[in-house]
Write an enzyme that holds these catalytic residues in place. Sequence first.
Site, PDB file in Angstrom:
ATOM      1  N   GLY A  24       0.919  -1.218  -0.122  1.00  0.00           N
ATOM      2  CA  GLY A  24       0.064   0.128  -0.036  1.00  0.00           C
ATOM      3  C   GLY A  24       0.813   1.192   0.000  1.00  0.00           C
ATOM      4  O   GLY A  24       2.031   1.208  -0.295  1.00  0.00           O
ATOM      5  N   ASP A 132     -11.227   4.562   7.541  1.00  0.00           N
ATOM      6  CA  ASP A 132     -11.031   4.149   5.983  1.00  0.00           C
ATOM      7  C   ASP A 132     -11.581   2.736   5.981  1.00  0.00           C
ATOM      8  O   ASP A 132     -10.751   1.776   5.665  1.00  0.00           O
ATOM      9  CB  ASP A 132      -9.452   4.118   5.930  1.00  0.00           C
ATOM     10  CG  ASP A 132      -8.900   4.046   4.560  1.00  0.00           C
ATOM     11  OD1 ASP A 132      -9.871   4.405   3.663  1.00  0.00           O
ATOM     12  OD2 ASP A 132      -7.719   3.583   4.224  1.00  0.00           O
TER      13      ASP A 132
END
Length: 197
Positions: A24, A132
């Site tokens: 990520g 998130d």
Amino acid sequence: MIVDRAQVAAALPGYELGAQLGAGAYGLVLAGRHRRLNRQVAIKVLTADHDAAAGSFDAEARLLASMDHPHIVRVHDYTEDHDLCLIVMELLAGGTLTRRRKGMSPEGACAVGLAVASALSHAHGQGVLHRDIKTDNMLFDATGLLKVTDFGIAKIVEGSAATASAVIGTPTYMAPEQIRGGRLGPATDLYALGVSC
């Protein structure tokens, strides 16, 4: 992100490193195995360019370690080595909701929604907003049990709401108040859950 596997191995001598599971914006995740316990784990490798970043990774590890819920990923260990921060978590070998939701039955989608809502209720009860929630942060273990992961941008709130200090998250899943930098509360995460399922 390029990671020196020898540095990771030296920082976690009790673990055998495996394949890369994902990557990520802030780091990557490696498979691992605790040598003595023969426990399969996931090792989140994050780079800390400065002390503030290391503090946020430490905060994520502490936050996750404090939450004991069947639908929240469990943390086993945390360590820092020079510019690396390493969070050792349970391995969720069943993949992400992103990968599994195609062809999911309405009952399955409902079960996912209820599991995530239960995890969020637990987090919100401890004054934590995830900020998130998205299908890539909903993973399944080998038995098919769903777990919420990646509390890296979570926010501790006092009372029922907090003001967004910055626009952080994944825009597709963000509630309007999160995009505008307004007051955030449990409804912010629930909005993202609704978009996800």
